[in-house]
Design an enzyme around this catalytic site. Structure first.
Site, PDB file in Angstrom:
ATOM      1  N   LYS A 169       0.497  -1.176  -0.629  1.00  0.00           N
ATOM      2  CA  LYS A 169      -0.466  -0.361   0.161  1.00  0.00           C
ATOM      3  C   LYS A 169       0.140   0.949   0.079  1.00  0.00           C
ATOM      4  CE  LYS A 169      -2.193   1.712   3.563  1.00  0.00           C
ATOM      5  NZ  LYS A 169      -2.689   2.978   4.117  1.00  0.00           N
TER       6      LYS A 169
ATOM      7  N   ASP B  93      -3.734   4.265  -2.093  1.00  0.00           N
ATOM      8  CA  ASP B  93      -4.999   4.799  -1.101  1.00  0.00           C
ATOM      9  C   ASP B  93      -4.351   6.422  -0.685  1.00  0.00           C
ATOM     10  OD1 ASP B  93      -6.356   4.894   0.764  1.00  0.00           O
ATOM     11  OD2 ASP B  93      -4.562   4.174   2.849  1.00  0.00           O
TER      12      ASP B  93
ATOM     13  N   LYS C  53      -6.927   8.133  -1.655  1.00  0.00           N
ATOM     14  CA  LYS C  53      -7.962   8.547  -0.894  1.00  0.00           C
ATOM     15  C   LYS C  53      -9.002  10.748  -1.692  1.00  0.00           C
ATOM     16  CE  LYS C  53      -7.478   7.129   3.737  1.00  0.00           C
ATOM     17  NZ  LYS C  53      -6.094   6.806   4.015  1.00  0.00           N
TER      18      LYS C  53
ATOM     19  N   ASP D 255     -12.376  14.661  -4.277  1.00  0.00           N
ATOM     20  CA  ASP D 255     -12.849  16.166  -5.757  1.00  0.00           C
ATOM     21  C   ASP D 255     -13.935  16.330  -6.130  1.00  0.00           C
ATOM     22  OD1 ASP D 255     -11.868  18.800  -7.458  1.00  0.00           O
ATOM     23  OD2 ASP D 255     -10.063  18.033  -5.894  1.00  0.00           O
TER      24      ASP D 255
ATOM     25  N   THR E 190     -11.145   7.579   9.967  1.00  0.00           N
ATOM     26  CA  THR E 190     -11.571   6.263  11.872  1.00  0.00           C
ATOM     27  C   THR E 190     -10.973   7.762  12.835  1.00  0.00           C
ATOM     28  OG1 THR E 190      -9.602   5.348  10.589  1.00  0.00           O
ATOM     29  CG2 THR E 190     -11.026   3.992  11.871  1.00  0.00           C
TER      30      THR E 190
ATOM     31  N   ARG F 258       2.228  -2.511  10.805  1.00  0.00           N
ATOM     32  CA  ARG F 258       3.512  -2.760  12.068  1.00  0.00           C
ATOM     33  C   ARG F 258       3.749  -3.754  12.991  1.00  0.00           C
ATOM     34  NH1 ARG F 258       1.593   2.321  15.005  1.00  0.00           N
ATOM     35  NH2 ARG F 258      -0.742   1.414  14.383  1.00  0.00           N
TER      36      ARG F 258
HETATM   37  O1  C5P Z   1       0.705   0.081  11.168  1.00  0.00           O
HETATM   38  P1  C5P Z   1      -0.563  -0.965  11.171  1.00  0.00           P
HETATM   39  O2  C5P Z   1      -1.074  -2.164  10.973  1.00  0.00           O
HETATM   40  O3  C5P Z   1      -1.558   0.079  11.909  1.00  0.00           O
HETATM   41  O4  C5P Z   1      -1.196   0.033   9.296  1.00  0.00           O
HETATM   42  C1  C5P Z   1      -2.593   0.032   9.296  1.00  0.00           C
HETATM   43  C2  C5P Z   1      -2.447   0.887   7.696  1.00  0.00           C
HETATM   44  O5  C5P Z   1      -3.388   1.134   7.645  1.00  0.00           O
HETATM   45  C3  C5P Z   1      -1.558   2.531   7.978  1.00  0.00           C
HETATM   46  O6  C5P Z   1      -1.509   2.690   6.585  1.00  0.00           O
HETATM   47  C4  C5P Z   1      -2.627   3.207   8.188  1.00  0.00           C
HETATM   48  O7  C5P Z   1      -2.324   4.465   8.108  1.00  0.00           O
HETATM   49  C5  C5P Z   1      -3.356   3.157   7.824  1.00  0.00           C
HETATM   50  N1  C5P Z   1      -5.216   3.136   8.197  1.00  0.00           N
HETATM   51  C6  C5P Z   1      -5.668   2.801   9.535  1.00  0.00           C
HETATM   52  N2  C5P Z   1      -7.152   3.150   9.762  1.00  0.00           N
HETATM   53  C7  C5P Z   1      -7.979   3.132   8.276  1.00  0.00           C
HETATM   54  C8  C5P Z   1      -7.502   2.995   7.679  1.00  0.00           C
HETATM   55  C9  C5P Z   1      -5.990   3.303   7.354  1.00  0.00           C
HETATM   56  O8  C5P Z   1      -4.771   1.711  10.271  1.00  0.00           O
HETATM   57  N3  C5P Z   1      -9.056   3.362   9.163  1.00  0.00           N
END
Ligand code: C5P
Length: 247
Positions: free
Chosen positions: A40, A67, A69, A72, A131, A223
């Site tokens: 992503k 991604d 988003k 517009d 979120t 992560r």
């Molecule tokens: O490290 P982690 O598993 O939390 O990363 C989740 C990814 O998904 C990150 O790139 C974060 O910005 C994205 N994301 C999220 N929650 C959302 C939308 C996107 O964690 N509601």
């Protein structure tokens, strides 16, 4: 589950966010976990590197979730999505709140851009509500009269009605959306954590197995893989957990 024809094996169901600030760091991460097939690319990396990162991923035969988003007016959404389609991305995000005319235009243009460049059709998916927007912010800042879960559901239905392929959603919403939107609607879920990993700043998490059982099509897991002591081993472990659910 939905879109299963796209899954060559379980690795295709796990999307890893390339949350790195520079091209060099992003490429180092990609090359550190060669087994990851779906990356992503978000706003920070894309604004920092431009399309170079997409070319680097394509050169390595990776699938791409772009991604950015988009939100517009219809003409601008269409132009941006046409350009993204030309890059050969697999998934692309737009905000459902851009409205039906913009969503339809975005989806059509993404398909046109891909076809013109000889790429397979990308799947345009919608963000329903960020979120980071709390129920309180939705009511008092954005003055939205609907409760947050209902508003998110209405935005998912708007996306579906506009011809989009799916939505980004929390695994907590997946079971209900799967029931309402049917089997072919893509549910792309961040907020997923294996039991052995830290939740970090994610508040309401599910394990990969739970999220898939709830109806998720793709899991976005960052992560627990990218900052693990051995990222390749962490990714393999998650693939194994996913395989136990999907067979
Ligand atoms: O490290 P982690 O598993 O939390 O990363 C989740 C990814 O998904 C990150 O790139 C974060 O910005 C994205 N994301 C999220 N929650 C959302 C939308 C996107 O964690 N509601």
């Amino acid at each position: 589950m939905a879109d299963s024809q796209d899954f060559r094996d379980n690795r295709d169901q796990i999307i890893v966010p390339l949350d790195a600030p520079t091209l060099e760091e992003a490429i180092a991460l990609v090359d550190q976990i060669p087994a990851v097939r779906f990356w992503k690319v978000g706003l920070e990396l894309f604004v920092s590197t431009g399309a170079t990162i997409l070319a680097e991923l394509k050169a390595r035969q990776k699938r791409i979730f772009l991604d950015l988003k988009f939100h517009d007016i219809p003409n601008t959404m269409a132009g941006a999505c046409r350009a993204a389609g030309r890059y050969g991305v697999d998934l692309l995000t737009v905000h459902a709140t851009a409205g039906k005319e913009a969503l339809v235009a975005a989806n059509v243009a993404a398909q046109e851009g891909a076809a013109a460049a000889g790429n397979p059709p990308p799947k345009v998916i919608a963000v329903t509500v960020l979120t980071s927007i709390s129920p309180r912010a939705l009511a008092f800042e954005l003055k939205m009269p609907l409760e947050l879960p209902d508003f998110a559901l209405q935005m998912a239905l708007l996306a579906q009605d506009s011809g989009l392929s799916g939505v980004v959603c929390s695994p907590q919403e997946a079971a209900h959306l799967r029931q309402v939107c049917g089997d072919r609607f893509l549910l792309v879920c961040p907020g997923v954590r294996p039991i052995w990993a830290s939740a970090n700043d994610q508040r309401r998490v599910m394990t990969p197995a739970e999220a898939l059982r709830a109806g998720a099509s793709y899991l976005v897991i960052g992560r627990p893989i990218t900052v693990a002591p051995d990222p390749a081993e962490a990714f393999a472990r998650i693939c194994q957990e996913v395989a136990e659910v999907t067979g």
